[in-house]
Design a protein around this motif. Structure first.
Motif, short mmCIF file in Angstrom:
data_model
loop_
_atom_site.label_atom_id
_atom_site.label_comp_id
_atom_site.label_asym_id
_atom_site.label_seq_id
_atom_site.Cartn_x
_atom_site.Cartn_y
_atom_site.Cartn_z
N ILE A 16 3.92 -18.04 20.69
CA ILE A 16 4.91 -17.33 19.88
C ILE A 16 6.17 -18.16 19.74
CG2 ILE A 16 6.42 -15.30 19.86
CD1 ILE A 16 4.03 -13.80 21.24
N LYS A 17 6.59 -18.77 20.83
CA LYS A 17 7.77 -19.64 20.79
C LYS A 17 7.58 -20.76 19.77
CE LYS A 17 11.44 -22.06 22.25
NZ LYS A 17 12.82 -21.70 21.89
N LYS A 18 6.41 -21.38 19.76
CA LYS A 18 6.17 -22.51 18.84
C LYS A 18 6.15 -22.06 17.39
CE LYS A 18 3.84 -25.39 22.25
NZ LYS A 18 2.55 -25.97 22.72
N VAL A 19 5.66 -20.84 17.12
CA VAL A 19 5.67 -20.31 15.75
C VAL A 19 7.10 -20.09 15.27
CG1 VAL A 19 5.09 -18.30 14.33
CG2 VAL A 19 3.37 -19.29 15.87
N PHE A 20 7.92 -19.48 16.12
CA PHE A 20 9.31 -19.19 15.75
C PHE A 20 10.17 -20.46 15.76
CE2 PHE A 20 8.21 -14.83 16.30
CZ PHE A 20 9.21 -14.06 15.75
N ASP A 21 9.95 -21.31 16.74
CA ASP A 21 10.88 -22.41 17.02
C ASP A 21 10.11 -23.70 17.34
OD1 ASP A 21 13.14 -23.89 17.65
OD2 ASP A 21 13.43 -22.95 19.61
N PRO A 22 9.44 -24.29 16.35
CA PRO A 22 8.60 -25.46 16.63
C PRO A 22 9.38 -26.66 17.15
CG PRO A 22 8.84 -25.11 14.27
CD PRO A 22 9.39 -23.90 14.93
N ASN A 23 10.66 -26.74 16.84
CA ASN A 23 11.47 -27.87 17.31
C ASN A 23 12.15 -27.59 18.65
OD1 ASN A 23 10.92 -29.49 15.03
ND2 ASN A 23 12.43 -28.32 13.84
N MET A 24 11.92 -26.42 19.22
CA MET A 24 12.41 -26.05 20.55
C MET A 24 13.94 -26.23 20.67
SD MET A 24 9.69 -25.14 22.18
CE MET A 24 7.94 -25.17 21.73
N ILE A 25 14.66 -25.65 19.71
CA ILE A 25 16.12 -25.82 19.71
C ILE A 25 16.87 -24.62 20.30
CG2 ILE A 25 16.07 -27.39 17.74
CD1 ILE A 25 17.00 -25.04 15.97
N LEU A 26 16.19 -23.48 20.47
CA LEU A 26 16.87 -22.28 20.97
C LEU A 26 16.62 -22.08 22.45
CD1 LEU A 26 16.43 -19.58 18.18
CD2 LEU A 26 18.37 -21.06 18.63
N ASN A 27 17.68 -22.06 23.23
CA ASN A 27 17.60 -21.80 24.67
C ASN A 27 16.49 -22.61 25.35
OD1 ASN A 27 19.52 -20.33 25.99
ND2 ASN A 27 18.42 -18.38 25.94
N PRO A 28 16.49 -23.92 25.16
CA PRO A 28 15.40 -24.74 25.71
C PRO A 28 15.31 -24.61 27.23
CG PRO A 28 17.25 -26.12 25.02
CD PRO A 28 17.52 -24.75 24.50
N GLY A 29 14.07 -24.55 27.73
CA GLY A 29 13.85 -24.49 29.17
C GLY A 29 13.86 -23.11 29.76
N LYS A 30 14.20 -22.10 28.96
CA LYS A 30 14.28 -20.73 29.49
C LYS A 30 12.92 -20.03 29.42
CE LYS A 30 18.71 -20.91 30.23
NZ LYS A 30 19.68 -20.11 29.47
N LEU A 31 12.71 -19.13 30.33
CA LEU A 31 11.57 -18.23 30.40
C LEU A 31 10.29 -18.92 30.90
CD1 LEU A 31 10.85 -15.26 29.94
CD2 LEU A 31 10.24 -15.82 27.60
N VAL A 32 9.77 -19.88 30.16
CA VAL A 32 8.62 -20.66 30.63
C VAL A 32 8.82 -22.12 30.23
CG1 VAL A 32 6.96 -18.75 30.51
CG2 VAL A 32 7.23 -20.28 28.55
N ASP A 33 8.08 -23.03 30.89
CA ASP A 33 8.06 -24.43 30.46
C ASP A 33 7.02 -24.55 29.37
OD1 ASP A 33 10.01 -25.52 32.23
OD2 ASP A 33 8.56 -25.33 33.86
N PHE A 34 7.44 -24.92 28.17
CA PHE A 34 6.55 -24.85 27.02
C PHE A 34 5.63 -26.05 26.88
CE2 PHE A 34 9.95 -21.91 26.11
CZ PHE A 34 9.23 -20.79 25.73
N ASP A 35 5.79 -27.05 27.75
CA ASP A 35 4.90 -28.20 27.66
C ASP A 35 3.98 -28.31 28.87
OD1 ASP A 35 6.88 -28.71 29.44
OD2 ASP A 35 7.29 -30.76 28.79
N GLU A 36 3.90 -27.24 29.67
CA GLU A 36 3.06 -27.26 30.85
C GLU A 36 2.17 -26.03 30.88
OE1 GLU A 36 5.48 -27.47 34.29
OE2 GLU A 36 6.56 -29.26 33.67
N ALA A 37 1.01 -26.18 31.49
CA ALA A 37 0.11 -25.04 31.68
C ALA A 37 0.40 -24.41 33.04
CB ALA A 37 -1.35 -25.50 31.62
N PRO A 38 0.25 -23.11 33.17
CA PRO A 38 0.48 -22.47 34.47
C PRO A 38 -0.53 -22.94 35.50
CG PRO A 38 -0.49 -20.91 32.91
CD PRO A 38 -0.13 -22.16 32.13
N THR A 39 -0.09 -23.09 36.74
CA THR A 39 -0.96 -23.59 37.79
C THR A 39 -1.63 -22.49 38.59
OG1 THR A 39 0.94 -23.70 39.27
CG2 THR A 39 0.38 -25.69 38.03
#
Length: 331
Positions: free
Chosen positions: A301-324
Motif C-alpha cells: 500500500i505504501k508503494k502504491v501511494f508513495d513509490p518514491n518513499m518521500i513521506l515519513n520515511p522509515g516509519k511504521l515498517v522498513d519498506f525494503d526488508e522482509a519480516p524475520t
C-alpha cells in the motif's frame, strides 16, 4: 488523526476514526483528492478514509477533515473512586455498564504508583492516596436530576464492589484538580525517572485483569517497578516500566520485561499500540503482532501511494526488508 487516537472518552464516543467522515488529502504525487464525504453510508469503492486514519503520515498529507459531531452535554459529573487494590478496581469496571445499563463517557484507571508520582509532581494529592488504585467514572447528561440519580446508582454499586469511598466531583475546582492529576502522570514519570519505557498496550476489556497481573509479575521478575494508568474502559493501558537510576544494566532488564509483556499481550489477543502508534520506536516489534502477509500488504500500500518513499520515511515498517519472524496473525 494520524494515530487514530482515543483519549478518555472512547467508551461512549469511539476513537477519532469513528468520528471522521471525510478527508482532503494531498498525495505524494501532488494530487489533491477527497476521501469520503458528509454521508453516514458509503460503500462506493474501498474505505480509503479509514485507511488514511491511523496511517501515521506515510500515505498522504491531510489538509482538511470532516467530523461527525455530537451535542455537548450540559451537565458532567466525575466520580473519583478509590479501591484497596488494583485488582479490585479493574474487576469492578465491567460491572458499571453491565449492572446499571449506563454508558459512562469515561472509565479511567490510576494505580498507586502513578498517583504517588503525580502527587509529588503537581504538589497536591487526591483523597485516599494510600489506596491501591483509583477509578475515574464520568457521566454526562442534559437533565441534572436524572444525572444525579445515575451517579447515585453507580456510587452504590461502587461500594458493593469494594470501593473505599466515592467522591462526587460536580464542581469545577474539584474536577480540574482531578483531571490535572490524571493528565500529568506521563510528565511525572519523566520528572522522577530517567530510566523507563512507556508502553501503550491494548487488550480485550475482559483481559485487562490478566494483563495487570502479568505486568506486576514480569516487572518483579526483572527487578523493576511499574506505574500503570489509562483507559481501562476500552482496554488500553499505559504501562510505564521503571528502573532504578543507579542500575547499570537497566536497558537489558527493561527489554526483557518489554518482550515478556508483548508475548503475554499477544496471547491475550492484544496489540502493540492502542493509540500512540508505531513510528520508529516500536517498528522492530511489529512482526510479533502482525504476520508476514499483513506486513507485506502495508509495504504494498505504501508503494502504491508513495513509490518514491518521500513521506515519513522509515516509519511504521522498513519498506525494503522482509519480516524475520511473525505471530500467527490471528485476531
Amino acid at each position: 488523526m494520524a494515530e487514530n487516537a482515543g483519549g478518555n472518552k472512547v467508551v461512549k464516543y469511539g476513537t477519532t476514526g469513528a468520528n471522521v467522515l471525510a478527508l482532503e488529502v494531498v498525495l505524494p504525487s501532488g494530487e489533491v483528492t477527497w476521501f469520503g464525504g458528509k454521508r453516514r453510508k458509503d460503500v462506493t469503492g474501498l474505505d480509503l478514509v479509514h485507511l488514511m486514519v491511523g496511517s501515521e503520515g506515510i500515505l498522504g498529507v491531510v489538509t482538511k477533515v470532516v467530523l461527525k459531531l455530537d451535542l455537548r452535554q450540559q451537565h458532567v459529573v466525575d466520580l473519583l473512586v478509590p479501591f484497596p487494590g488494583a485488582e479490585e478496581a479493574i474487576a469492578f469496571v465491567p460491572r458499571v455498564m453491565r449492572e446499571t445499563g449506563l454508558i459512562p463517557s469515561t472509565l479511567e484507571f490510576m494505580d498507586k504508583k502513578s498517583l504517588s508520582l503525580v502527587s509529588r509532581y503537581i504538589g497536591s494529592s487526591l483523597p485516599y492516596e494510600e489506596a491501591g488504585a483509583h477509578l475515574i467514572i464520568q457521566l454526562e447528561g442534559g437533565d441534572p436530576e436524572v444525572l444525579a440519580d445515575q451517579y447515585e446508582r453507580v456510587g452504590d454499586l461502587c461500594f458493593k464492589g469494594g470501593a473505599l469511598e466515592v467522591f462526587v466531583a460536580d464542581k469545577r475546582n474539584f474536577r480540574e484538580h482531578l483531571w490535572k492529576a490524571r493528565k500529568n502522570i506521563a510528565e511525572a514519570v519523566m520528572a522522577f525517572y530517567s530510566k523507563y519505557a512507556k508502553e501503550d498496550l491494548a487488550v480485550p476489556t475482559s483481559s485487562v485483569p490478566e494483563l495487570m497481573r502479568a505486568i506486576d509479575r514480569v516487572c518483579r521478575k526483572c527487578g523493576l517497578e511499574s506505574a500503570n494508568y489509562g483507559h481501562v474502559g476500552d482496554g488500553n493501558i499505559h504501562v510505564n516500566i521503571l528502573a532504578d537510576d543507579k542500575r547499570e544494566e537497566w536497558r537489558e532488564a527493561i527489554e526483557t520485561a518489554r518482550l515478556g509483556l508483548y508475548e503475554i499481550t499477544v496471547a491475550l489477543g492484544g496489540t502493540l499500540s492502542g493509540e500512540h502508534g508505531i513510528g520508529l520506536k516500536r517498528k522492530k516489534y511489529l512482526p510479533l503482532f502482525l504476520d508476514e502477509a499483513q506486513i507485506r500488504l502495508i509495504r504494498g500500500i505504501k508503494k502504491v501511494f508513495d513509490p518514491n518513499m518521500i513521506l515519513n520515511p522509515g516509519k511504521l515498517v522498513d519498506f525494503d526488508e522482509a519480516p524475520t519472524e511473525s505471530s500467527s496473525g490471528k485476531p
